[in-house]
Design a protein around this motif. Structure first.
Motif, PDB file in Angstrom:
ATOM      1  N   LEU A 104     -34.435  -4.090  32.238  1.00 56.50           N
ATOM      2  CA  LEU A 104     -33.457  -3.012  32.101  1.00 56.50           C
ATOM      3  C   LEU A 104     -33.259  -2.562  30.658  1.00 56.50           C
ATOM      4  O   LEU A 104     -32.719  -1.477  30.410  1.00 56.50           O
ATOM      5  CB  LEU A 104     -32.103  -3.465  32.667  1.00 56.50           C
ATOM      6  N   LEU A 105     -33.705  -3.371  29.719  1.00 54.25           N
ATOM      7  CA  LEU A 105     -33.490  -3.060  28.308  1.00 54.25           C
ATOM      8  C   LEU A 105     -34.444  -1.984  27.804  1.00 54.25           C
ATOM      9  O   LEU A 105     -35.598  -1.914  28.234  1.00 54.25           O
ATOM     10  CB  LEU A 105     -33.678  -4.319  27.457  1.00 54.25           C
ATOM     11  N   PRO A 106     -33.988  -1.158  26.842  1.00 50.08           N
ATOM     12  CA  PRO A 106     -34.903  -0.222  26.186  1.00 50.08           C
ATOM     13  C   PRO A 106     -35.795  -0.968  25.199  1.00 50.08           C
ATOM     14  O   PRO A 106     -35.617  -2.179  24.964  1.00 50.08           O
ATOM     15  CB  PRO A 106     -33.947   0.728  25.451  1.00 50.08           C
ATOM     16  N   ASP A 107     -36.734  -0.272  24.597  1.00 46.59           N
ATOM     17  CA  ASP A 107     -37.639  -0.905  23.637  1.00 46.59           C
ATOM     18  C   ASP A 107     -36.912  -1.427  22.403  1.00 46.59           C
ATOM     19  O   ASP A 107     -37.439  -2.275  21.680  1.00 46.59           O
ATOM     20  CB  ASP A 107     -38.720   0.091  23.198  1.00 46.59           C
ATOM     21  N   GLY A 117     -34.169  -3.148  22.403  1.00 44.82           N
ATOM     22  CA  GLY A 117     -33.310  -4.265  22.771  1.00 44.82           C
ATOM     23  C   GLY A 117     -34.121  -5.509  23.069  1.00 44.82           C
ATOM     24  O   GLY A 117     -35.334  -5.455  23.276  1.00 44.82           O
ATOM     25  N   SER A 157     -29.008  -5.051  21.433  1.00 45.46           N
ATOM     26  CA  SER A 157     -29.692  -3.791  21.677  1.00 45.46           C
ATOM     27  C   SER A 157     -29.168  -2.722  20.731  1.00 45.46           C
ATOM     28  O   SER A 157     -27.971  -2.688  20.409  1.00 45.46           O
ATOM     29  CB  SER A 157     -29.491  -3.343  23.130  1.00 45.46           C
ATOM     30  N   ALA A 207     -29.302   1.644  19.804  1.00 40.87           N
ATOM     31  CA  ALA A 207     -29.483   2.935  20.468  1.00 40.87           C
ATOM     32  C   ALA A 207     -29.223   4.054  19.463  1.00 40.87           C
ATOM     33  O   ALA A 207     -28.453   3.874  18.507  1.00 40.87           O
ATOM     34  CB  ALA A 207     -28.538   3.065  21.656  1.00 40.87           C
ATOM     35  N   HIS A 238     -26.643   6.995  24.635  1.00 42.03           N
ATOM     36  CA  HIS A 238     -27.844   6.235  24.983  1.00 42.03           C
ATOM     37  C   HIS A 238     -27.518   4.744  25.150  1.00 42.03           C
ATOM     38  O   HIS A 238     -28.095   4.067  26.009  1.00 42.03           O
ATOM     39  CB  HIS A 238     -28.914   6.416  23.906  1.00 42.03           C
ATOM     40  N   LEU A 239     -26.594   4.239  24.341  1.00 37.94           N
ATOM     41  CA  LEU A 239     -26.210   2.836  24.471  1.00 37.94           C
ATOM     42  C   LEU A 239     -25.571   2.577  25.828  1.00 37.94           C
ATOM     43  O   LEU A 239     -25.933   1.631  26.535  1.00 37.94           O
ATOM     44  CB  LEU A 239     -25.235   2.454  23.356  1.00 37.94           C
ATOM     45  N   THR A 297     -25.834   4.350  28.568  1.00 44.56           N
ATOM     46  CA  THR A 297     -26.813   4.562  29.635  1.00 44.56           C
ATOM     47  C   THR A 297     -27.638   3.307  29.884  1.00 44.56           C
ATOM     48  O   THR A 297     -27.947   2.967  31.033  1.00 44.56           O
ATOM     49  CB  THR A 297     -27.743   5.737  29.278  1.00 44.56           C
ATOM     50  N   ALA A 298     -27.981   2.607  28.797  1.00 48.20           N
ATOM     51  CA  ALA A 298     -28.762   1.374  28.935  1.00 48.20           C
ATOM     52  C   ALA A 298     -27.890   0.189  29.332  1.00 48.20           C
ATOM     53  O   ALA A 298     -28.339  -0.716  30.045  1.00 48.20           O
ATOM     54  CB  ALA A 298     -29.485   1.074  27.626  1.00 48.20           C
ATOM     55  N   LEU A 299     -26.625   0.181  28.864  1.00 48.28           N
ATOM     56  CA  LEU A 299     -25.770  -0.982  29.066  1.00 48.28           C
ATOM     57  C   LEU A 299     -25.176  -1.064  30.467  1.00 48.28           C
ATOM     58  O   LEU A 299     -25.034  -2.163  31.026  1.00 48.28           O
ATOM     59  CB  LEU A 299     -24.650  -0.965  28.017  1.00 48.28           C
TER      60      LEU A 299
END
Length: 278
Positions: free
Chosen positions: A229-232, A234, A248, A250, A255-256, A258-260
């Motif tokens: 689930l983490l972005p690149d 994180g 992580s 962002a 964006h933070l 959205t990923a969290l």
């Protein structure tokens, strides 16, 4: 006719007013359900307790609207044996511009007793230009306790054109198990904060970041899903079989979040406080 000297304003009268606030809450089990055992609130800090699908949820409010230099806030919570306590915030906390020589301080002390669970899920802290703030969170876990500790933050409000933040922000997280160190994490940004985060070895241009710690017997079982689930920008790893840590970065608060959100939904089993959705 009487000549009078100009009135002199006492130094104390020229001092800017400062916000002081404190909340302390503890829980107990009543009829198999989590209930309030003790509650103390003072000054600009308050707590409200909306209905929750799991355990007891306390929503913390800062009625002063934010934290500036000289403000003092302290929060304390104890999850009693076998209870489930969630603490969150009504909205994003704001670290405002401070007067020269003044620093705002926020201290949080958490305790989780045997077979209890505590989720510390505040919304993002927004760091404004000119802020001066220190923050310390400590959490002590009993041998059979569980915890989810999250601290997200954002530099400025990108949509408002606040893309050059200067100031000072120091953050420290201390998590112990029966008094023994488990997770010790600290960071400080001073001066040109946005410029420092632009460095390739620091933040690579990120303006938002999150620190997450999950302590529970099933921590290792969640690692693969969390990494997916983490972005690149994180990463997640296990400190022990029962302790998962995540960091992580962002490019923005949007964006933070959205990923969290998917990560928090996963770790809470879909029981993230409603105020995170508003």
């Amino acid at each position: 006719m009487n000549a009078q000297s100009p009135l002199k304003t006492p130094t104390a009268a020229r001092t800017q007013p400062r916000a002081i606030g404190s909340v302390r809450v503890s829980t107990k089990t009543v009829g198999g359900h989590t209930a309030i055992d003790g509650l103390y609130q003072q000054g600009a800090a308050k707590a409200v307790f909306p209905r929750a699908a799991r355990g007891l949820t306390a929503v913390l409010l800062n009625t002063s609207g934010g934290v500036t230099g000289g403000d003092r806030f302290d929060y304390g919570a104890t999850a009693g044996p076998g209870t489930h306590l969630t603490l969150t915030t009504q909205a994003c906390e704001r670290a405002y511009r401070a007067q020269p020589g003044e620093v705002g301080r926020v201290d949080t002390r958490l305790a989780v007793q045997d077979h209890a669970t505590l989720w510390w899920l505040p919304q993002e802290t927004l760091i404004f230009d000119g802020c001066a703030m220190t923050r310390h969170l400590s959490c002590d876990l009993a041998p059979t306790a569980r915890a989810l500790i999250v601290e997200p933050m954002c530099l400025g409000r990108i949509a408002m054109g606040e893309d050059h933040v200067q100031g000072h922000f120091a953050d420290r997280i201390s998590i112990t198990r029966a008094g023994a160190p488990l997770v010790m994490d600290a960071w400080t940004l001073s001066g040109g904060m946005t410029a420092r985060m632009a460095g390739a070895a620091v933040g690579g241009g990120a303006t938002a970041m999150v620190s997450l710690t999950y302590v529970a017997p099933d921590a290792a079982a969640h690692l693969k899903t969390i990494r997916a689930l983490l972005p690149d920008t994180g990463g997640a790893s296990l400190l022990t079989e029962n302790t998962l840590v995540l960091r992580s970065l962002a490019p923005s608060g949007y964006h933070l979040r959205t990923a969290l959100l998917p990560i928090l939904d996963h770790l809470t089993g879909g029981h993230l406080p409603l105020c995170w959705r508003l």
